[in-house]
Design a protein around this motif. Structure first.
Motif, PDB file in Angstrom:
ATOM      1  N   PHE A   1       0.851  -1.193   0.000  1.00  0.00           N
ATOM      2  CA  PHE A   1       0.000   0.000   0.000  1.00  0.00           C
ATOM      3  C   PHE A   1       0.887   1.245   0.000  1.00  0.00           C
ATOM      4  O   PHE A   1       1.970   1.246   0.611  1.00  0.00           O
ATOM      5  CB  PHE A   1      -0.870   0.046   1.262  1.00  0.00           C
ATOM      6  N   GLY A   2       0.408   2.275  -0.658  1.00  0.00           N
ATOM      7  CA  GLY A   2       1.160   3.532  -0.670  1.00  0.00           C
ATOM      8  C   GLY A   2       0.609   4.466  -1.722  1.00  0.00           C
ATOM      9  O   GLY A   2      -0.582   4.400  -2.057  1.00  0.00           O
ATOM     10  N   TYR A   3       1.505   5.320  -2.230  1.00  0.00           N
ATOM     11  CA  TYR A   3       1.092   6.286  -3.250  1.00  0.00           C
ATOM     12  C   TYR A   3       1.952   6.101  -4.492  1.00  0.00           C
ATOM     13  O   TYR A   3       3.180   6.017  -4.395  1.00  0.00           O
ATOM     14  CB  TYR A   3       1.233   7.708  -2.698  1.00  0.00           C
ATOM     15  N   ARG A   4       1.299   6.027  -5.636  1.00  0.00           N
ATOM     16  CA  ARG A   4       2.000   5.747  -6.892  1.00  0.00           C
ATOM     17  C   ARG A   4       3.072   6.793  -7.207  1.00  0.00           C
ATOM     18  O   ARG A   4       2.905   7.973  -6.924  1.00  0.00           O
ATOM     19  CB  ARG A   4       0.993   5.671  -8.044  1.00  0.00           C
ATOM     20  N   LYS A   5       4.169   6.313  -7.774  1.00  0.00           N
ATOM     21  CA  LYS A   5       5.247   7.200  -8.201  1.00  0.00           C
ATOM     22  C   LYS A   5       4.880   7.812  -9.549  1.00  0.00           C
ATOM     23  O   LYS A   5       5.214   8.954  -9.850  1.00  0.00           O
ATOM     24  CB  LYS A   5       6.539   6.382  -8.314  1.00  0.00           C
ATOM     25  N   GLU A   6       4.214   7.002 -10.373  1.00  0.00           N
ATOM     26  CA  GLU A   6       3.808   7.482 -11.700  1.00  0.00           C
ATOM     27  C   GLU A   6       2.474   6.848 -12.077  1.00  0.00           C
ATOM     28  O   GLU A   6       2.086   5.837 -11.496  1.00  0.00           O
ATOM     29  CB  GLU A   6       4.883   7.122 -12.737  1.00  0.00           C
ATOM     30  N   ASP A   7       1.822   7.457 -13.048  1.00  0.00           N
ATOM     31  CA  ASP A   7       0.541   6.909 -13.481  1.00  0.00           C
ATOM     32  C   ASP A   7       0.766   5.610 -14.239  1.00  0.00           C
ATOM     33  O   ASP A   7       1.857   5.382 -14.785  1.00  0.00           O
ATOM     34  CB  ASP A   7      -0.215   7.940 -14.336  1.00  0.00           C
ATOM     35  N   PRO A   8      -0.258   4.739 -14.285  1.00  0.00           N
ATOM     36  CA  PRO A   8      -0.077   3.463 -14.981  1.00  0.00           C
ATOM     37  C   PRO A   8       0.316   3.671 -16.449  1.00  0.00           C
ATOM     38  O   PRO A   8      -0.124   4.637 -17.074  1.00  0.00           O
ATOM     39  CB  PRO A   8      -1.443   2.793 -14.888  1.00  0.00           C
ATOM     40  N   ALA A   9       1.163   2.769 -16.932  1.00  0.00           N
ATOM     41  CA  ALA A   9       1.667   2.910 -18.304  1.00  0.00           C
ATOM     42  C   ALA A   9       0.546   2.700 -19.322  1.00  0.00           C
ATOM     43  O   ALA A   9       0.545   3.313 -20.390  1.00  0.00           O
ATOM     44  CB  ALA A   9       2.794   1.904 -18.533  1.00  0.00           C
ATOM     45  N   ARG A  10      -0.387   1.834 -18.966  1.00  0.00           N
ATOM     46  CA  ARG A  10      -1.460   1.510 -19.923  1.00  0.00           C
ATOM     47  C   ARG A  10      -2.830   1.712 -19.288  1.00  0.00           C
ATOM     48  O   ARG A  10      -2.961   1.589 -18.067  1.00  0.00           O
ATOM     49  CB  ARG A  10      -1.330   0.049 -20.376  1.00  0.00           C
ATOM     50  N   PRO A  11      -3.842   2.002 -20.124  1.00  0.00           N
ATOM     51  CA  PRO A  11      -5.189   2.110 -19.557  1.00  0.00           C
ATOM     52  C   PRO A  11      -5.664   0.751 -19.048  1.00  0.00           C
ATOM     53  O   PRO A  11      -5.119  -0.289 -19.451  1.00  0.00           O
ATOM     54  CB  PRO A  11      -6.046   2.580 -20.737  1.00  0.00           C
ATOM     55  N   LYS A  12      -6.641   0.774 -18.177  1.00  0.00           N
ATOM     56  CA  LYS A  12      -7.150  -0.469 -17.605  1.00  0.00           C
ATOM     57  C   LYS A  12      -7.650  -1.391 -18.709  1.00  0.00           C
ATOM     58  O   LYS A  12      -8.405  -0.962 -19.579  1.00  0.00           O
ATOM     59  CB  LYS A  12      -8.276  -0.145 -16.614  1.00  0.00           C
ATOM     60  N   ALA A  13      -7.235  -2.649 -18.662  1.00  0.00           N
ATOM     61  CA  ALA A  13      -7.664  -3.624 -19.672  1.00  0.00           C
ATOM     62  C   ALA A  13      -8.556  -4.660 -19.003  1.00  0.00           C
ATOM     63  O   ALA A  13      -8.123  -5.341 -18.067  1.00  0.00           O
ATOM     64  CB  ALA A  13      -6.440  -4.303 -20.274  1.00  0.00           C
ATOM     65  N   ARG A  14      -9.785  -4.725 -19.433  1.00  0.00           N
ATOM     66  CA  ARG A  14     -10.706  -5.722 -18.868  1.00  0.00           C
ATOM     67  C   ARG A  14     -11.604  -6.270 -19.974  1.00  0.00           C
ATOM     68  O   ARG A  14     -11.928  -5.549 -20.929  1.00  0.00           O
ATOM     69  CB  ARG A  14     -11.616  -5.096 -17.794  1.00  0.00           C
ATOM     70  N   ARG A  15     -12.030  -7.519 -19.839  1.00  0.00           N
ATOM     71  CA  ARG A  15     -13.025  -8.080 -20.754  1.00  0.00           C
ATOM     72  C   ARG A  15     -14.331  -7.313 -20.592  1.00  0.00           C
ATOM     73  O   ARG A  15     -14.559  -6.696 -19.553  1.00  0.00           O
ATOM     74  CB  ARG A  15     -13.226  -9.564 -20.461  1.00  0.00           C
ATOM     75  N   LEU A  16     -15.173  -7.373 -21.612  1.00  0.00           N
ATOM     76  CA  LEU A  16     -16.450  -6.652 -21.562  1.00  0.00           C
ATOM     77  C   LEU A  16     -17.421  -7.365 -20.626  1.00  0.00           C
ATOM     78  O   LEU A  16     -17.362  -8.586 -20.474  1.00  0.00           O
ATOM     79  CB  LEU A  16     -17.062  -6.576 -22.968  1.00  0.00           C
ATOM     80  N   LEU A  17     -18.311  -6.584 -20.047  1.00  0.00           N
ATOM     81  CA  LEU A  17     -19.292  -7.147 -19.117  1.00  0.00           C
ATOM     82  C   LEU A  17     -20.089  -8.286 -19.767  1.00  0.00           C
ATOM     83  O   LEU A  17     -20.321  -9.333 -19.158  1.00  0.00           O
ATOM     84  CB  LEU A  17     -20.237  -6.038 -18.629  1.00  0.00           C
ATOM     85  N   ASN A  18     -20.461  -8.077 -21.025  1.00  0.00           N
ATOM     86  CA  ASN A  18     -21.235  -9.109 -21.741  1.00  0.00           C
ATOM     87  C   ASN A  18     -20.473 -10.422 -21.877  1.00  0.00           C
ATOM     88  O   ASN A  18     -21.071 -11.485 -22.008  1.00  0.00           O
ATOM     89  CB  ASN A  18     -21.605  -8.619 -23.147  1.00  0.00           C
ATOM     90  N   ASP A  19     -19.161 -10.329 -21.878  1.00  0.00           N
ATOM     91  CA  ASP A  19     -18.343 -11.542 -22.039  1.00  0.00           C
ATOM     92  C   ASP A  19     -18.083 -12.250 -20.704  1.00  0.00           C
ATOM     93  O   ASP A  19     -17.651 -13.403 -20.701  1.00  0.00           O
ATOM     94  CB  ASP A  19     -17.005 -11.191 -22.706  1.00  0.00           C
TER      95      ASP A  19
END
Ligand SMILES: Cc1cc2nc3c(=O)[nH]c(=O)nc-3n(C[C@H](O)[C@H](O)[C@H](O)COP(=O)(O)O)c2cc1C
Length: 221
Positions: free
Chosen positions: A198-216
């Motif tokens: 736990f803590g505070y990020r040094k930098e923002d994530p390199a990539r946007p969040k990747a998730r399967r679609l709700l329908n899938d």
């Protein structure tokens, strides 16, 4: 509307939360905020109300250093995270174990005759689900419960803007040995289940969040 605002805040927290790779080691979580995260873990549900866990908070830098060789997936987090927790799983939580009986008696305040009845139900449940097959199946069942506490702690943290990283990138046998040598596994009652920083990020994530679609991932029947 209050409900809509809360829903939005919760979903924003899930979008905000990502597996932080590197923490800003100059930023520390306050004691009050960390206590709140631990409380979210403590209040988590568990099968049979077994609470088969212990949260080992590793703040000692020398202990973090000692862990590094056995935790390749956690090295940068051990180095930089404000707080680092090893979720330990309780071993041998059988229906008739002293631990589970104690849980029923002392925590859930069940009268003896109720304990006798539910113990029979718990026996059937654990047999039916092959939880009693061997030590491994028993500890796997406890480990499953620790992941509920893990999720709740990470969500509680994200809701107040605190980053986290769940980690399985460690050698459980070697880490267990280290913890045992340090006298941190009780009387061989616990084993490491999963790690979380736990803590505070040094930098923002390199990539946007990747998730399967709700329908899938959802099927309505
Ligand atoms: C149980 C579990 C174990 C993980 N182990 C590691 C790990 O050892 N090291 C690490 O950097 N990330 C670890 N991750 C992070 C995942 O790779 C990450 O959550 C996943 O890729 C999704 O990305 P996001 O959390 O940023 O949305 C783990 C995640 C989970 C849930």
């Amino acid at each position: 509307m209050e409900k809509e605002r809360i829903k939005q805040q919760v979903l924003e927290a899930f979008h905000f939360r990502h597996a932080t790779k590197l923490y800003d080691d100059t930023k520390k979580i306050t004691d009050e905020d960390f206590q709140y995260i631990l409380e979210a873990g403590r209040l988590s549900p568990s099968s049979l109300g077994s609470e088969p866990w212990k949260f080992l908070v590793v703040q000692d830098p020398s202990m973090r250093d000692k862990m590094m060789p056995y935790c390749p997936g956690a090295v940068e987090k051990l180095r930089t995270a404000s707080h680092f927790v090893i979720l330990l799983a309780h071993k041998g939580v059988r229906y008739d174990s002293d631990y589970l009986i104690g849980q029923m008696k002392d925590i859930q305040q069940m009268p003896d005759e109720v304990i006798e009845t539910v113990t029979g139900h718990y026996k059937n449940f654990q047999e039916l689900n092959q939880i009693l097959d061997n030590e491994r199946t028993l500890v796997d069942w406890s480990m499953k419960q620790t992941y509920i506490a893990l999720g709740n702690m990470m969500t509680a943290a994200a809701l107040i803007g605190i980053d986290s990283t769940p980690m399985e990138g460690f050698n459980a046998v070697a880490l267990g040995q280290l913890l045992a040598n340090e006298g941190l596994l009780g009387n061989d009652e616990f084993t490491p289940s999963v790690l979380v920083a736990f803590g505070y990020r040094k930098e923002d994530p390199a990539r946007p969040k990747a998730r399967r679609l709700l329908n899938d991932v959802v099927e309505w029947i």
